[in-house]
Scaffold this motif. Structure first.
Motif: not given
Length: 165
Positions: A8-28, A147-155
């Motif tokens: 399990l540790l070996h498979s996790r360490a060899d896993a491809a980098p995860r895709q970035p989570v989409p931004e949600e401006p204004g969430r935080l 920081l990707a979650l801070v800001g003004t939500p789009s209208r």
């Protein structure tokens, strides 16, 4: 370590980098006011257990109020390795952490956006000023840049339907 654990540790360490989570401006909202200077950026690890910086460091004054970035439930408020930590679960599987902090809330407390969670404490390693707040965010096991979650939500603006001739 069992063969299964090692696999399990070996498979996790060899896993491809995860895709970035989409931004949600204004969430935080910012956890400090006024808007703080970022002293260290988010550096996602290449692998789940690899090196990186799983949050951002924000310049703070010792004793400055630390505010909840969004409404949620405090899941931890206490000491970890001699430093105060507050962790909050939010809707949608989002989880935020704040440290070092002197907590003013307790596990199980329902909190609202902008509510004081405690005060910033000095002693964050690598901080170029007297105090820094390490602010982290994750969704499930995936660390994300708060920081990707801070800001003004789009209208969204709806325009009238144009009828054809």
């Amino acid at each position: 370590m069992s063969a299964g654990s090692a696999a399990l540790l070996h498979s996790r360490a060899d896993a491809a980098p995860r895709q970035p989570v989409p931004e949600e401006p204004g969430r935080l909202a910012w956890p400090l006011t006024p808007r703080p200077h970022v002293t260290r950026d988010f550096e996602p690890p290449a692998t789940p257990f690899g090196p990186g910086h799983r949050g951002v460091d924000l310049e703070a004054a010792a004793g400055q109020q630390v505010l909840a970035a969004d409404m949620g439930v405090v899941v931890f408020a206490g000491q970890v390795a001699g430093r105060g930590v507050v962790a909050v679960d939010h809707d949608g599987g989002l989880h935020t952490t704040y440290l070092p902090i002197t907590p003013a809330v307790a596990a199980g407390d329902q909190i609202y956006r902008g509510q004081p969670l405690g005060t910033a404490a000095p002693g964050h390693p690598g901080c170029p000023t007297a105090a820094c707040l390490h602010w982290g965010a994750r969704r499930g096991t995936e660390y994300i840049d708060p920081l990707a979650l801070v800001g003004t939500p789009s209208r969204v603006r709806l325009k009238p339907w144009a009828e054809g001739p």
